[in-house]
Design an enzyme around this catalytic site. Structure first.
Site, mmCIF file in Angstrom:
data_model
loop_
_atom_site.group_PDB
_atom_site.id
_atom_site.type_symbol
_atom_site.label_atom_id
_atom_site.label_comp_id
_atom_site.label_asym_id
_atom_site.label_seq_id
_atom_site.Cartn_x
_atom_site.Cartn_y
_atom_site.Cartn_z
ATOM 1 N N GLY A 34 0.954 -0.384 4.923
ATOM 2 C CA GLY A 34 1.617 -1.478 5.614
ATOM 3 C C GLY A 34 0.675 -2.532 6.143
ATOM 4 N N GLY A 35 -0.348 -2.892 5.355
ATOM 5 C CA GLY A 35 -1.237 -3.970 5.757
ATOM 6 C C GLY A 35 -1.912 -3.699 7.084
ATOM 7 N N THR A 40 -3.662 1.140 -3.030
ATOM 8 C CA THR A 40 -2.925 -0.118 -2.881
ATOM 9 C C THR A 40 -3.159 -1.076 -4.046
ATOM 10 O OG1 THR A 40 -2.590 -2.016 -1.382
ATOM 11 C CG2 THR A 40 -4.831 -1.205 -1.621
ATOM 12 N N ASP A 97 -7.578 -10.610 0.497
ATOM 13 C CA ASP A 97 -8.004 -9.971 1.740
ATOM 14 C C ASP A 97 -9.337 -10.518 2.233
ATOM 15 O OD1 ASP A 97 -5.834 -8.412 2.220
ATOM 16 O OD2 ASP A 97 -6.729 -6.520 1.594
ATOM 17 N N THR A 125 0.795 -1.212 0.000
ATOM 18 C CA THR A 125 0.000 0.000 0.000
ATOM 19 C C THR A 125 0.842 1.283 0.000
ATOM 20 O OG1 THR A 125 -1.590 -1.302 1.280
ATOM 21 C CG2 THR A 125 -2.051 1.020 1.079
#
Length: 594
Positions: free
Chosen positions: A499-500, A431, A453, A413
């Site tokens: 960063g997730g 992202t 996801d 992202t």
């Protein structure tokens, strides 16, 4: 080798293996929230060589994860463009210079303060499941979930991209410049070329096999198959042509015609994981305007976007659960302060994994999750002296069922923060999910792997998982583009991160550092990252939190050092004008106009 390296890199990004070797790093943040140390992080060493300051102050400012993208945004501002124009130009430029993290092949969430009306508008440009998507897509024939490395490369993980539609929707409502103007900086970068940074080189070293298997291999790898060195010039004529086509034809040029057909071919004819995907999937895509969600923290109003993003809900919960504790008095050097943050994160992540999903398909108790009474009840579970042995999800008001556990997305992202001279402010997170997304390329850009996801296991505790894959559904995200209003009601800041699942933790500690500890924005961003999800507490390796780790362990935390993502961007209103900053751990930078 490919699968093991891929899994490690995906879960560890941007904390990968040494730039001198392609040996895979151990996973740092896994899908179950567990964390393992990785002492060989190339990108951590790159971050240590980052400039000491990424700050800019002016009447208008643009902050992005790459200096060339930030410059594209500043160019729009100098031309008289709005914050929405600048944010769009940044996102388009990131397709060129940050192909591993974001671009035309992905999606995102856009939050804007409209200076004319004083309203917050939140736009959902998240990728969606194609018509052929089924809940069991990520199950093996024996009914067991695939490994992430098996699932994410190839066609099966690609969702319908929303980035172009999102930029177009924001531009139509809040832009001033001609549509084509937003594309010119990116077209120049793609045609004339851009230089490989130490960060991109480290990513290419670790992700070489992903790139080598794509049609972009010739762009980023030399004749010997080695990643291009730092300072090498990359030109992407195919992407330049794609950008020029969209600039001339508008968003319809992306969602209809040759580009849409190219995306459909790339997915349905992928060398691995090929699945049905048609131009009709793209033609059917729509941006959704979501109702903003807001919470209070020490007199400040903190606002973001609601589900399918979990970031806004989790941030409001984390801050609300901490309000009864005097973090200012404790100070940023206090082990108790960081313990309290960790406990609050654990509670919020537990609720995130149990309840958050696409509200168009699942009954999500959003109002209950951010209800002050519910948040206070969750806060009461926090002991200032001791870590909770287990952290179950709560049952918020309006919850339709018992809570169920779920998975975490991986790191990736990019984030954008822009303020213009008229007072419009944007926080926009974009992202393509993992490193180089699905690895599939069309028109010079990488396609996302956002469908990973969704929960791989579509049934949990005998009931359909809220975040299961369905046609048209948007996967849960941790993106948390945020606007903050001062106690007097004036807009104070825009903050976001990449960063997730660590996005939520990055934004939370930045807000606390601003409000409780009174740090300037660049120092607030530079505060160490602490990520507590489930049983493990991961703290940023090499930071001052290492000195606090024994104290945290004594309080009952299972601590581990990790090279956690640091990729936050923000703008803050000061007496001298808008002050923007990027993250010194990466290539983040702010550029101002006066």
């Amino acid at each position: 080798m490919l699968r093991s390296a891929l899994i490690a890199f995906t879960f560890a990004f941007p904390f990968a293996a040494s730039a001198q070797t392609a040996t895979p790093a151990r996973p740092a943040v896994a899908r179950d929230g567990s964390v393992a140390p990785d002492p060989r992080s190339a990108l951590a060493s790159v971050a240590r060589r980052a400039p000491a300051s990424t700050v800019a102050v002016g009447t208008a400012v643009a902050s992005a994860a790459d200096p060339r993208a930030a410059a594209a945004g500043a160019e729009m501002l100098r031309m008289g463009g709005t914050a929405a124009d600048a944010a769009g130009a940044i996102a388009i430029a990131l397709t060129v210079v940050e192909p591993q993290s974001s671009g035309l092949g992905g999606g995102g969430f856009f939050v804007i303060h409209d200076a004319k009306t004083g309203r917050i508008v939140t736009l959902d440009g998240r990728e969606s499941g194609p018509a052929a998507a089924r809940a069991d897509r990520f199950l093996r024939p024996d009914g067991k979930p695939m490994d992430f490395g098996e699932a994410h490369l190839g066609g099966r993980s690609v969702g319908v991209p929303g980035t172009v539609a999102l930029i177009a929707a924001a531009h139509a409502r809040f832009g001033k410049l001609p549509w084509a103007a937003l594309f010119q900086p990116a077209i120049r970068l793609a045609r004339e070329g851009f230089l490989v940074t130490p960060r991109l080189h480290a990513i290419l070293v670790y992700g070489r096999e992903i790139v080598a298997a794509s049609s972009n291999a010739r762009l980023f790898l030399g004749p010997d198959g080695a990643p291009l060195p730092v300072g090498a010039r990359v030109r992407n004529p195919a992407l330049a042509a794609t950008l020029a086509q969209i600039a001339a034809g508008g968003p319809d040029a992306f969602y209809h015609g040759a580009i849409a057909e190219g995306i459909a071919r790339a997915v349905s004819n992928a060398p691995r994981g090929a699945v049905p995907f048609t131009p009709a999937d793209l033609a059917a895509y729509r941006v959704v305007e979501r109702t903003p969600i807001c919470g209070q923290y020490r007199g400040y109003r903190v606002c973001g976007i609601g589900p399918p993003s979990s970031g806004g809900v989790a941030l409001i919960q984390i801050l609300g659960q901490l309000e009864r504790f005097d973090l200012k008095r404790l100070g940023r050097g206090s082990v108790v302060a960081w313990h309290l943050l960790a406990e609050s994160e654990r509670l919020a992540y537990a609720d995130r994994e149990a309840w958050l999903a696409d509200p168009g398909f699942t009954a999500v108790p959003t109002d209950g999750l951010i209800d002050p009474v519910y948040i206070a009840a969750r806060s009461a579970l926090i002991d200032a002296d001791r870590a909770m042995p287990i952290v179950p999800a709560g049952t918020p008001p309006g919850a339709p069922r018992p809570p169920a556990a779920s998975d975490n997305e991986v790191a990736g992202t990019s984030d954008i923060a822009v303020a213009d001279a008229a007072g419009n402010v944007v926080s926009y997170t974009t992202t393509i999910e993992s490193i180089f997304g699905s690895g599939q390329v069309t028109g010079g850009f990488f396609l996302n792997n956002e469908l990973t996801d969704f929960d791989f296991q579509p049934v949990r505790a005998g009931a359909p998982a809220p975040n299961r894959l369905e046609p048209g559904k948007r996967p849960r995200s941790s993106m948390a583009p945020t606007l903050i209003y001062a106690p007097d009601g004036s807009l104070y800041a825009a903050v976001g991160a990449a960063g997730g699942a660590t996005i939520i933790a990055q934004v939370a500690k930045t807000v606390i550092a601003l409000i409780d500890w009174g740090l300037p924005i660049e120092d607030a961003i530079a505060e160490p990252v602490l990520y507590a999800n489930g049983a493990r507490l991961a703290y940023e390796r090499g930071s001052r939190l290492e000195a606090l780790a024994p104290g945290l362990a004594a309080m009952g935390h299972q601590t581990v050092a990790a090279d956690l993502p640091g990729k936050t961007n923000a703008v803050v209103r000061t007496r001298g004008g808008w002050r923007g900053a990027g993250d010194v751990r990466g290539d983040g930078l702010a550029v101002a106009t006066r």
